[in-house]
Design an enzyme around this catalytic site. Structure first.
Site, PDB file in Angstrom:
ATOM      1  N   ASP A  49       0.846  -1.200   0.000  1.00 23.61           N
ATOM      2  CA  ASP A  49       0.000   0.000   0.000  1.00 23.61           C
ATOM      3  C   ASP A  49       0.885   1.256   0.000  1.00 23.61           C
ATOM      4  OD1 ASP A  49       0.839  -0.101   2.628  1.00 23.61           O
ATOM      5  OD2 ASP A  49      -1.178  -0.070   3.512  1.00 23.61           O
ATOM      6  N   SER A  50       2.207   1.054  -0.054  1.00 23.91           N
ATOM      7  CA  SER A  50       3.112   2.160  -0.339  1.00 23.91           C
ATOM      8  C   SER A  50       2.751   2.811  -1.673  1.00 23.91           C
ATOM      9  CB  SER A  50       4.570   1.673  -0.378  1.00 23.91           C
ATOM     10  OG  SER A  50       4.703   0.526  -1.193  1.00 23.91           O
ATOM     11  N   ASP A  88      -0.975  -6.066   0.292  1.00 21.13           N
ATOM     12  CA  ASP A  88      -1.391  -5.465   1.559  1.00 21.13           C
ATOM     13  C   ASP A  88      -2.904  -5.375   1.655  1.00 21.13           C
ATOM     14  OD1 ASP A  88       0.757  -4.743   3.252  1.00 21.13           O
ATOM     15  OD2 ASP A  88       1.337  -3.139   1.880  1.00 21.13           O
ATOM     16  N   LYS A 117      -1.039  -9.331   3.499  1.00 22.60           N
ATOM     17  CA  LYS A 117      -0.260  -8.801   4.628  1.00 22.60           C
ATOM     18  C   LYS A 117      -1.101  -7.817   5.413  1.00 22.60           C
ATOM     19  CE  LYS A 117       3.423  -5.844   3.951  1.00 22.60           C
ATOM     20  NZ  LYS A 117       3.039  -4.607   4.657  1.00 22.60           N
ATOM     21  N   GLU A 119      -0.975  -5.215   9.162  1.00 25.14           N
ATOM     22  CA  GLU A 119      -0.083  -4.585  10.140  1.00 25.14           C
ATOM     23  C   GLU A 119      -0.606  -4.786  11.560  1.00 25.14           C
ATOM     24  OE1 GLU A 119       0.594  -0.454   9.107  1.00 25.14           O
ATOM     25  OE2 GLU A 119       1.191  -0.973   7.056  1.00 25.14           O
ATOM     26  N   GLU A 186       9.886  -3.798  10.140  1.00 25.06           N
ATOM     27  CA  GLU A 186      10.251  -2.517   9.526  1.00 25.06           C
ATOM     28  C   GLU A 186      10.858  -1.576  10.558  1.00 25.06           C
ATOM     29  OE1 GLU A 186       7.264  -0.709   7.032  1.00 25.06           O
ATOM     30  OE2 GLU A 186       8.463   1.104   6.746  1.00 25.06           O
TER      31      GLU A 186
HETATM   32  O1  KIV Z   1       3.588  -1.015   1.600  1.00 25.40           O
HETATM   33  C1  KIV Z   1       4.750  -1.434   1.489  1.00 25.40           C
HETATM   34  O2  KIV Z   1       5.433  -1.256   0.478  1.00 25.40           O
HETATM   35  C2  KIV Z   1       5.305  -2.156   2.625  1.00 25.40           C
HETATM   36  C3  KIV Z   1       6.798  -2.322   2.660  1.00 25.40           C
HETATM   37  C4  KIV Z   1       7.420  -1.051   3.073  1.00 25.40           C
HETATM   38  C5  KIV Z   1       7.212  -3.451   3.533  1.00 25.40           C
HETATM   39  O3  KIV Z   1       4.599  -2.549   3.501  1.00 25.40           O
END
Ligand code: KIV
Length: 268
Positions: A49-50, A88, A117, A119, A186
Site C-alpha cells: 500500500d506504499s 497489503d 499482509k 499490520e 520494519e
Molecule cells: O507497503 C509497502 O510497500 C510495505 C513495505 C514497506 C514493507 O509494507
C-alpha cells in the site's frame, strides 16, 4: 533445483528459511515492472500500500482503497511468472475477522495474489487465525506500521528500548502462533530483528532491520533512486551503475542473497 528456477511457493519460502537461503523481496504495482523483477530472480513481489505514496503521490498509505489494491494486484499477477505475490490489506479493511476475510478474499479471487499482509501484533491474532482457517495465508508486519503513522507521530525507528523490544518479540511469537507464515520487520534495531529472526520458524523479511533477517524488502521506487525528499537510512540505489531496471533488480537479489545488503550504514 536452483533458487533461480521454478515457481516460488510458500513451502519453498519456508525451506529457504530452514536452509539459511536469503529471500529477496521488492514491491511492484504493475505488470511491466513485475516482469522485469521476475526475470531478475526476485522471489517475492509485494503489492504494497506504499502505492499511496509512490504511485498516487500522497504523504501516507491511508488513502489506498481495497479496489485500488485489487486493481494493482491483478496488474502484478499478470506480469509474474515465477515470483510469489503478497498484497497489503489496506487501512481499515480488517477491523474484524469477518471483514478481513471478505476483503482478503477479493485480493485472492480478483487480484490473483498468493498471500495477504496486515499490520499489527497480538491485537491482530484473532484476525490472522480466522484468515488462515479460511485457507488464506497471512504475512504479519511489525515495527514501523505505516497505517499507524498518525498514532506513531511520524516515520521513525521503533522498539528502541528494552520494554518495547520485548513487546515486539512477543507480538512476533503471537503472530507465528496464530498462523502467520511470513513476517515483515520494519525500522527496528538490527540486533532485535536478528533475535526475532532466530526465534521464529517463519521467514522474517526486514526493511531497515539489519542483515540478520531471513530476507529483505525495499520499495521499488526507493531502490531505483526515485524516492522523493530525504532518502531513508535503509535505502540503497541499485540502479546507478546497473544500466537497466532488470540489472538493478538482479544486483539487489545478488546483494541480498550474499548478505551484502543491508550494510551497517543502512541499519539501526
Ligand atoms: O507497503 C509497502 O510497500 C510495505 C513495505 C514497506 C514493507 O509494507
Amino acid at each position: 533445483m536452483s533458487s533461480a528456477q521454478g515457481k516460488v511457493t510458500l513451502p519453498r519460502l519456508l525451506r529457504m528459511k530452514a536452509a539459511g537461503e536469503k529471500i529477496a523481496v521488492l514491491t511492484a504495482y504493475d505488470a511491466g515492472f513485475t516482469a522485469a523483477l521476475d526475470r531478475a530472480g526476485v522471489d517475492v513481489i509485494l503489492v504494497g500500500d506504499s502505492l499511496g505514496m509512490v504511485v498516487k503521490g500522497g504523504g501516507t498509505t491511508l488513502t489506498v482503497t481495497l479496489d485500488e489494491m485489487v486493481y494493482h494486484s491483478r496488474c502484478v499477477a499478470s506480469g509474474a511468472s515465477r515470483a510469489f505475490i503478497i498484497a497489503d490489506l489496506p487501512f481499515m479493511s480488517y477491523p474484524t475477522a469477518e471483514a478481513a476475510a471478505q476483503n482478503a478474499a477479493r485480493l485472492f479471487r480478483e487480484g490473483g495474489v498468493n498471500m495477504v499482509k496486515l499490520e499489527g501484533g497480538r491485537s491482530r491474532c484473532e484476525i490472522v487465525r480466522f484468515l488462515v482457517s479460511q485457507n488464506m495465508p497471512v504475512c504479519g508486519h511489525l515495527g514501523l506500521l505505516p497505517q499507524s503513522v498518525h498514532a506513531l507521530g511520524g516515520y521513525h525507528m521503533q522498539a528502541g528500548d528494552e520494554a518495547s523490544a520485548q513487546a515486539l518479540l512477543e507480538d512476533a511469537l503471537g503472530l507465528q502462533e496464530a498462523g502467520a507464515s511470513l513476517l515483515v520487520l520494519e525500522c527496528i534495531p538490527a540486533r532485535l530483528a536478528g533475535e526475532i529472526s532466530r526465534a521464529l520458524r517463519i521467514p522474517c523479511i526486514g526493511i531497515g532491520a539489519g542483515v540478520d533477517c531471513d530476507g529483505q524488502v525495499l520499495v521499488l521506487h526507493d531502490m531505483l533512486g526515485m524516492g522523493a525528499g530525504k532518502r531513508p537510512r535503509f535505502v540503497k540505489d541499485f540502479l546507478s551503475g546497473a544500466g537497466s531496471i532488470e540489472g538493478a533488480a538482479a544486483a539487489y537479489v545478488e546483494a541480498v542473497r550474499a548478505g551484502q545488503f543491508p550494510g551497517p550504514e543502512h541499519s539501526y
